[in-house]
Write a protein that holds these residues in place. Sequence first.
Motif: not given
Lengths: 600, 600
Positions: A415, B440, B444
């Motif tokens: 992430q 994502i 995000t």
Amino acid sequence: MQQRIINPEDLAFQLYELHDVEQTLRFGRYSDHSRETLQAALDLALKVAAEEFATHARLVDEEEPRFENGRVTMRPEVKRALDVLKDTGLMAASQDYERGGMQLPAAVAQMCVGLLKGANVGTQGYAGLTIAAANLIMVQGSEEQQERYAEPMMAGRFFGTMCLTEPHAGSSLGDLRTRAQPRADGSYRLFGNKIYISGGDHELSDNIIHMVLGRLPDAPPGVKGISLFLVPKILVNEDGSLGERNDLALAGLIHKMGYRGTTSTMLNFGEKDGAVGYLVGEPNNGLAAMFHMMNEARIGVGLGSVMLGYTGYLHALDYARERRQGRPIGEKDPNTPQVPLIRHADIRRMLLAQKAYVEGGLALCLQGAMLVDEKKHAASEEARKMAAGLLDLLTPIIKSWPSRYCLEANSLAIQVHGGYGYTREYPVEQFYRDNRLNPIHEGTHGIQGLDLLGRKVSMADGQFFQALMHRIDTTIGEAREHDRLAESAGRLEQAIRAMATVTDTLNAEKASGNAEKALANASLYLDALGQTVVGWLWLRQGLKAVDGLNGKGGQSAQFYEGKLKACDYFARYELPGVISTSELLKAVDTTALDMVDEQF
Amino acid sequence: MQQRIINPEDLAFQLYELHDVEQTLRFGRYSDHSRETLQAALDLALKVAAEEFATHARLVDEEEPRFENGRVTMRPEVKRALDVLKDTGLMAASQDYERGGMQLPAAVAQMCVGLLKGANVGTQGYAGLTIAAANLIMVQGSEEQQERYAEPMMAGRFFGTMCLTEPHAGSSLGDLRTRAQPRADGSYRLFGNKIYISGGDHELSDNIIHMVLGRLPDAPPGVKGISLFLVPKILVNEDGSLGERNDLALAGLIHKMGYRGTTSTMLNFGEKDGAVGYLVGEPNNGLAAMFHMMNEARIGVGLGSVMLGYTGYLHALDYARERRQGRPIGEKDPNTPQVPLIRHADIRRMLLAQKAYVEGGLALCLQGAMLVDEKKHAASEEARKMAAGLLDLLTPIIKSWPSRYCLEANSLAIQVHGGYGYTREYPVEQFYRDNRLNPIHEGTHGIQGLDLLGRKVSMADGQFFQALMHRIDTTIGEAREHDRLAESAGRLEQAIRAMATVTDTLNAEKASGNAEKALANASLYLDALGQTVVGWLWLRQGLKAVDGLNGKGGQSAQFYEGKLKACDYFARYELPGVISTSELLKAVDTTALDMVDEQF
């Protein structure tokens, strides 16, 4: 490259300050060692990890081993790395000097393995299984078996495997069917099919020694009728030379999501007259023999999870420092340059979570390794028994906690990388895929939960659980003395009180004959107690950080400040979840138990 | 196969009972439809999904598109499936009849897409992007652009892409650099590099229409200087015939962890004289134009996550019913046969969690789709405004909640499969890899959190947030009337009270100029409000289940009982986490904000 496997300052802190591994040097077995020799072994492992293992980690993921013409072929880098490892003597890091070993304390020996896992878990797999199998022979095997098989394994000439699973019986080992027919010469002939045998075939070593669970003809059913056999791929003559090919065949390779560098094989034993095998230990005692080594194997799984999480964290940290993206909140001028990702609070939160998980997990695994040595070498029998009990109690947590939270760390590392993290151009996605195995093998979360709540917390009348609680209480008491730690101490106390009540409630439920109800949420219990234990290890790290800031430590002030903030993070972001889970557990919730097949 | 994509009983329940999609038929636009015609479209989509999409989902993962001689090659099954899809007319499911569309209500049109995603998210990607790009042209483009480009796209002759990201500017769109030079004929010449362009090149269609964000020469810096351009791969003549190749080149393919069937490309615009492009909408209004479609795109991402989770859940359920493993707790006799996995409480817990996540997520996404129609077609302007506001508010949750929890569902599906789940012989590992993209792309979690807490909850003086709270309160009031739901209602009330307080606190913090502090844990706020909203949707499902059990519904009693248990599960296992997170948020915690780079 080395800095991307571990933070050396943290490694030093954990080994020499938090766990004080030097105290193990008072045990006779380690008296020849000093901090310098321990560090030399770690430095060597780190160098091999960085230079020989990390360098082909992606390669063996992309070009996984193949099954061609009945043989396994793989990238040549694997053999080269393992040959280098063999030459260093690290394969036998924990073994006696006279067996060619380094006689390293468990925490250091495990850490050497962990560094290799963080660098390339696929290639390390072959060495790891070999060490595990060799250790098993060293503990359970005859003197002859030790010499003929375990010694060449520790020297890296033979490799080894563990053959437990069969196609119809995964976690339910009691149902395995492999048969062992006794022969007049005292050997056995084995017949059966095994799956998920990591490193089950390859050409990396002169021979492969399989440790196989099977049944004797007169064995009782279930887990009480399982014996352990040593089955070489190539028979070994009395003088140690290699003889005939044994009757076992590679039936195929299993292709996995990750961990691709380690072949996972299906093996058929006894397609012709039976595979020659030798009984290891007592008949019908195979599972106990295997589990004798399981504590260490499970620490290995936990540490593997940690190190995959750790390297992912370090990659994410580097990326967040280098990559410029966006502007701080409040900066409205688009003409200002973009700032490094690490300037964004959410990125720091994700990095801090990763730090809390991986450094907390490392502290947990090293705690396990310290207990391995105490259990074997502590001065008094009482101390040895206590260490053994605590280790048994903690093992399901050491196995499972990192495989949940350090997998989550890998997800956070992706992430932090954003879209790049999802591509195969960056290594973080591989760490995530590799790490997803860890909640499954060597006993799933479900199995670990049943082990912890069904057996471990109540064994010996719960004395080891009480001892653990007592140790945690002591830490809380010490931490309360420091303003900087008082909040974390208070939060940990809440968690531990909640878990003590829950444990009493569930034990009483079990004692009333409602085992199924008591154990229905064992996985949640495992998680909540795991969080509590890691919260304890964070508070202990906090105490050492306070010491460090007071000049009693070897690391930088910023390092210790970071430890204190990670301790805060754990107490504020993670421990409150223990309280909510404990409410559910205390209520002996049966929501899932009551759910009926037809209602899904 | 169809049953492994969705539970048809749940689909009927969600569309016709929970969301009552038939009520949209009162809108003039849908007056020709009936439940039968809606169901016919869904049945068609499910049939195509099962027979043409699911059948090659693994194949395009194993043999992903390749870059060869400047071209993209891929498995022929992709084109075949898309040709079938094109022939069904489903590409234009939501469009006007006169544009060749089916004029389906948004919930049904989205669901048709969702079924294809659940079957094969890689192949669906090409169609999904085409629909999104066509919709963008339909809303923002000139009449001529609609006819010349969007109509062939809706017919599937041209495919489309969205070109936002550039190598140096991921989430920070304001920093993109692609330049557009105006030409005397009103067209533009574009120069710039774009990455992560899904479907950026292929030979699946006659042409590819790229929707490209770029800057005019005199554009102000940042997000206020971005314009939207339509850039065809092959220029289209006035009569619709194809002309010359435009000046844009495929620079390479990006290889991903999952979602491998959809090519991710790097495109270079203007390596020679510039790529011919046409302005869409007003100059410097490109980001707003793009975001006009973003709500629907983000529902699409959420629904894609849900459907990957859903199919994984159904696979795990089938496996748990078929696979025999172990014995119930308390059954000590190893001679008894092994029982199906579903007999174990922990397996049921994991299945129930998956059910709660995927059915809750589906309810959430369909709620979003219902709002899309209300926003456009509700009778009063007030109702349309309210729907638009609620949709804006919910969009970050619809985008992000499923991409976290339905990814977790995929992880649990692997866990139910044990070792098999980690192998590529079973599809669950692919769902997990595919789904990992969803947290994502299209913004995000971090971006969604800032959008929700930084903008959405306080927009229009917080009136939409208040309206949402009010709707949740109403549901709680209704649920309290039923004994079976009173506990869940109480738990949801606790959650909503906590979130109301948190929201006030953080809004006040923002208002005092401490935006950075207020937003430091925006991702946690996003998660906690998401859990609360899904808790609401579960309570609404509980209400409908009670109705159903009282004869006011079309499903089986067991189905409704299952809904009630999943509602219980959500309230007992998930909602308590909202309370602990809310405490942290209320305290305006700055642990991560205070962490300094050097302390990591």
